[in-house]
Design a protein around this motif. Sequence first.
Motif, PDB file in Angstrom:
ATOM      1  N   GLY A 268      61.684  69.758  13.292  1.00 40.86           N
ATOM      2  CA  GLY A 268      62.250  70.954  13.895  1.00 40.86           C
ATOM      3  C   GLY A 268      61.529  71.390  15.157  1.00 40.86           C
ATOM      4  O   GLY A 268      62.080  72.132  15.986  1.00 40.86           O
ATOM      5  N   LYS A 269      60.300  70.908  15.358  1.00 41.42           N
ATOM      6  CA  LYS A 269      59.527  71.314  16.541  1.00 41.42           C
ATOM      7  C   LYS A 269      60.119  70.776  17.846  1.00 41.42           C
ATOM      8  O   LYS A 269      59.772  71.257  18.928  1.00 41.42           O
ATOM      9  CB  LYS A 269      58.087  70.830  16.395  1.00 41.42           C
ATOM     10  CG  LYS A 269      57.323  71.514  15.269  1.00 41.42           C
ATOM     11  CD  LYS A 269      55.889  71.024  15.203  1.00 41.42           C
ATOM     12  CE  LYS A 269      55.113  71.726  14.092  1.00 41.42           C
ATOM     13  NZ  LYS A 269      53.710  71.260  14.002  1.00 41.42           N
ATOM     14  N   LYS A 270      60.995  69.783  17.718  1.00 41.85           N
ATOM     15  CA  LYS A 270      61.609  69.243  18.932  1.00 41.85           C
ATOM     16  C   LYS A 270      62.438  70.299  19.652  1.00 41.85           C
ATOM     17  O   LYS A 270      62.635  70.223  20.872  1.00 41.85           O
ATOM     18  CB  LYS A 270      62.455  68.026  18.599  1.00 41.85           C
ATOM     19  CG  LYS A 270      63.666  68.348  17.747  1.00 41.85           C
ATOM     20  CD  LYS A 270      64.345  67.165  17.126  1.00 41.85           C
ATOM     21  CE  LYS A 270      64.445  65.964  17.978  1.00 41.85           C
ATOM     22  NZ  LYS A 270      65.238  64.874  17.393  1.00 41.85           N
ATOM     23  N   LEU A 271      62.943  71.288  18.889  1.00 43.99           N
ATOM     24  CA  LEU A 271      63.723  72.354  19.518  1.00 43.99           C
ATOM     25  C   LEU A 271      62.855  73.226  20.422  1.00 43.99           C
ATOM     26  O   LEU A 271      63.364  73.878  21.335  1.00 43.99           O
ATOM     27  CB  LEU A 271      64.399  73.215  18.456  1.00 43.99           C
ATOM     28  CG  LEU A 271      65.399  72.490  17.540  1.00 43.99           C
ATOM     29  CD1 LEU A 271      65.993  73.457  16.529  1.00 43.99           C
ATOM     30  CD2 LEU A 271      66.503  71.842  18.361  1.00 43.99           C
ATOM     31  N   LEU A 272      61.529  73.233  20.137  1.00 43.14           N
ATOM     32  CA  LEU A 272      60.627  73.999  21.006  1.00 43.14           C
ATOM     33  C   LEU A 272      60.612  73.432  22.426  1.00 43.14           C
ATOM     34  O   LEU A 272      60.449  74.172  23.404  1.00 43.14           O
ATOM     35  CB  LEU A 272      59.212  73.997  20.426  1.00 43.14           C
ATOM     36  CG  LEU A 272      59.013  74.780  19.123  1.00 43.14           C
ATOM     37  CD1 LEU A 272      57.584  74.618  18.621  1.00 43.14           C
ATOM     38  CD2 LEU A 272      59.339  76.259  19.343  1.00 43.14           C
ATOM     39  N   LEU A 273      60.765  72.110  22.528  1.00 41.66           N
ATOM     40  CA  LEU A 273      60.802  71.498  23.854  1.00 41.66           C
ATOM     41  C   LEU A 273      62.022  71.980  24.637  1.00 41.66           C
ATOM     42  O   LEU A 273      61.943  72.267  25.838  1.00 41.66           O
ATOM     43  CB  LEU A 273      60.829  69.972  23.731  1.00 41.66           C
ATOM     44  CG  LEU A 273      59.600  69.316  23.108  1.00 41.66           C
ATOM     45  CD1 LEU A 273      59.788  67.806  23.041  1.00 41.66           C
ATOM     46  CD2 LEU A 273      58.350  69.656  23.908  1.00 41.66           C
ATOM     47  N   GLY A 274      63.171  72.050  23.941  1.00 39.69           N
ATOM     48  CA  GLY A 274      64.375  72.535  24.608  1.00 39.69           C
ATOM     49  C   GLY A 274      64.247  73.986  25.028  1.00 39.69           C
ATOM     50  O   GLY A 274      64.651  74.354  26.152  1.00 39.69           O
ATOM     51  N   CYS A 275      63.668  74.816  24.167  1.00 36.89           N
ATOM     52  CA  CYS A 275      63.477  76.233  24.526  1.00 36.89           C
ATOM     53  C   CYS A 275      62.494  76.382  25.683  1.00 36.89           C
ATOM     54  O   CYS A 275      62.668  77.244  26.553  1.00 36.89           O
ATOM     55  CB  CYS A 275      62.980  77.012  23.300  1.00 36.89           C
ATOM     56  SG  CYS A 275      64.179  77.098  21.959  1.00 36.89           S
ATOM     57  N   VAL A 311      73.324  72.295  30.687  1.00 37.21           N
ATOM     58  CA  VAL A 311      73.024  70.952  30.172  1.00 37.21           C
ATOM     59  C   VAL A 311      71.941  71.021  29.105  1.00 37.21           C
ATOM     60  O   VAL A 311      72.052  70.392  28.036  1.00 37.21           O
ATOM     61  CB  VAL A 311      72.600  70.027  31.330  1.00 37.21           C
ATOM     62  CG1 VAL A 311      72.077  68.703  30.786  1.00 37.21           C
ATOM     63  CG2 VAL A 311      73.765  69.779  32.268  1.00 37.21           C
ATOM     64  N   VAL A 312      70.873  71.786  29.359  1.00 34.05           N
ATOM     65  CA  VAL A 312      69.787  71.905  28.374  1.00 34.05           C
ATOM     66  C   VAL A 312      70.284  72.608  27.115  1.00 34.05           C
ATOM     67  O   VAL A 312      69.926  72.231  25.981  1.00 34.05           O
ATOM     68  CB  VAL A 312      68.594  72.650  28.990  1.00 34.05           C
ATOM     69  CG1 VAL A 312      67.518  72.913  27.945  1.00 34.05           C
ATOM     70  CG2 VAL A 312      68.003  71.841  30.144  1.00 34.05           C
ATOM     71  N   LEU A 313      71.125  73.630  27.261  1.00 31.97           N
ATOM     72  CA  LEU A 313      71.702  74.305  26.097  1.00 31.97           C
ATOM     73  C   LEU A 313      72.526  73.324  25.254  1.00 31.97           C
ATOM     74  O   LEU A 313      72.443  73.332  24.017  1.00 31.97           O
ATOM     75  CB  LEU A 313      72.581  75.476  26.541  1.00 31.97           C
ATOM     76  CG  LEU A 313      71.860  76.772  26.918  1.00 31.97           C
ATOM     77  CD1 LEU A 313      72.850  77.782  27.476  1.00 31.97           C
ATOM     78  CD2 LEU A 313      71.129  77.358  25.711  1.00 31.97           C
ATOM     79  N   ALA A 314      73.313  72.473  25.921  1.00 28.23           N
ATOM     80  CA  ALA A 314      74.094  71.472  25.187  1.00 28.23           C
ATOM     81  C   ALA A 314      73.183  70.508  24.455  1.00 28.23           C
ATOM     82  O   ALA A 314      73.470  70.103  23.309  1.00 28.23           O
ATOM     83  CB  ALA A 314      75.000  70.718  26.159  1.00 28.23           C
ATOM     84  N   ALA A 315      72.068  70.125  25.070  1.00 27.47           N
ATOM     85  CA  ALA A 315      71.119  69.225  24.413  1.00 27.47           C
ATOM     86  C   ALA A 315      70.510  69.873  23.176  1.00 27.47           C
ATOM     87  O   ALA A 315      70.337  69.216  22.135  1.00 27.47           O
ATOM     88  CB  ALA A 315      70.025  68.827  25.401  1.00 27.47           C
ATOM     89  N   ILE A 316      70.196  71.158  23.255  1.00 21.87           N
ATOM     90  CA  ILE A 316      69.628  71.864  22.105  1.00 21.87           C
ATOM     91  C   ILE A 316      70.638  71.924  20.966  1.00 21.87           C
ATOM     92  O   ILE A 316      70.303  71.696  19.790  1.00 21.87           O
ATOM     93  CB  ILE A 316      69.178  73.274  22.518  1.00 21.87           C
ATOM     94  CG1 ILE A 316      67.985  73.179  23.487  1.00 21.87           C
ATOM     95  CG2 ILE A 316      68.793  74.102  21.300  1.00 21.87           C
ATOM     96  CD1 ILE A 316      67.541  74.506  24.053  1.00 21.87           C
TER      97      ILE A 316
END
Length: 391
Positions: A268-275, A311-316
């Motif tokens: 789940g920490k991968k979402l921190l990269l997107g944020c 684009v980043v929102l779509a990736a998240i």
Amino acid sequence: MDSTLFKIHFILTIFSGLYFPALSDEADVQKLVQLRKSLLKDYEKQVRPVVVNTNSTVVNLIIYPVYIQEVDEDKQIFVMDVWLNLEWDDKRFHWDEKIYGDISIDFEEQEIWKPDIKIISSSPVSNVDPYGNVLINVQKDGKVRWNPPATIRSRCSIDYSDYPKDYQTCTVNMSSWTSLGEEIDLYMLLESADTSYLDNDNPNWKLTNSKCQRIILKHDCCPEFFVMISCNFVLNRKAAYGSDVEWAFSSVVVLLTLTMFWMPPEKGKKLLLGCTSLLILFGELLFFTLSSPSRGIAIYTAYLIEQSIFVVLAAIVMEVAVLNLSRLTVFEPPDALMDVLSRSVKKIFCLCPPDENKTSIHKDWYTVALFLDRIFFLLFFIVFVSIRKWV
């Protein structure tokens, strides 16, 4: 006796060499004064220099750019220092070379006729001689040459479609303000501006090309026409504002976003990269909005950053779906999908085997989530490259 005669001859020779040249120079000055008075006698500077009023006065023009002062992108105004070379024939200026010698005469601007050339594309309309008091040279055959300096202010429409490596074309139009084409006919001696005296060291813009042409302006209602000289100056932006800062922001955002797809699917920490990428983009948006030198650059940069935010929102969002898939244990994935994920596909996409402690259903969904991560990595890599901001 011979010695005395020699001394007298020597003294007279020196005296004549000192005195008679002075008399000759004084005579030349008197001739010049006499010639000026003769030429200006009964001279009417408000009348065009033609023998017959129906004849046109041909004015030849050359533009010498000197320095690009400014390109005001908010007001869309182009400012450049130039020299202008205007030449025409004045039939009233002729003199005998045998009497006055092979000389030329300089007149002040207010003494003789000159064309009322104005920069009609400027804002507001301006003269070609804002500095004034530039002498006009007249030759013995009636050829007149005038070289006034000028600061051209012309409207220039800015196009940001190729920003930051954009080229802008600014047009300068010149014409007589009161005379028709039948009266004052303008011609360009060159097809482009002469850059012999150009100081092309403006920190933001570089003059790369120019093209001038003679245009006839005529209305359908009337037989009269006007002559206009139109010159297009092509300017290249030297360095985009904040390009180093923008490049650094962009690189970090791209790396963080693409790294998400290489982390284990169940983390789940991968979402921190997107944020984190989103926070960087919002900070970049605030920075360029507040500090851009022009409103046009701020709007265009903000548009590109907004694209990146989506684009980043779509990736998240996709990573949230992958995260949930990697944790499914209720039902098995479709058999057709698992058949696609054969051994060869696993090797091509570098699908590492899951933890041995997982159940078979969990392992299958883990493999599907890992495969989707690789597909999303390729997809978003292409998207980032296609966005102009990252090029």
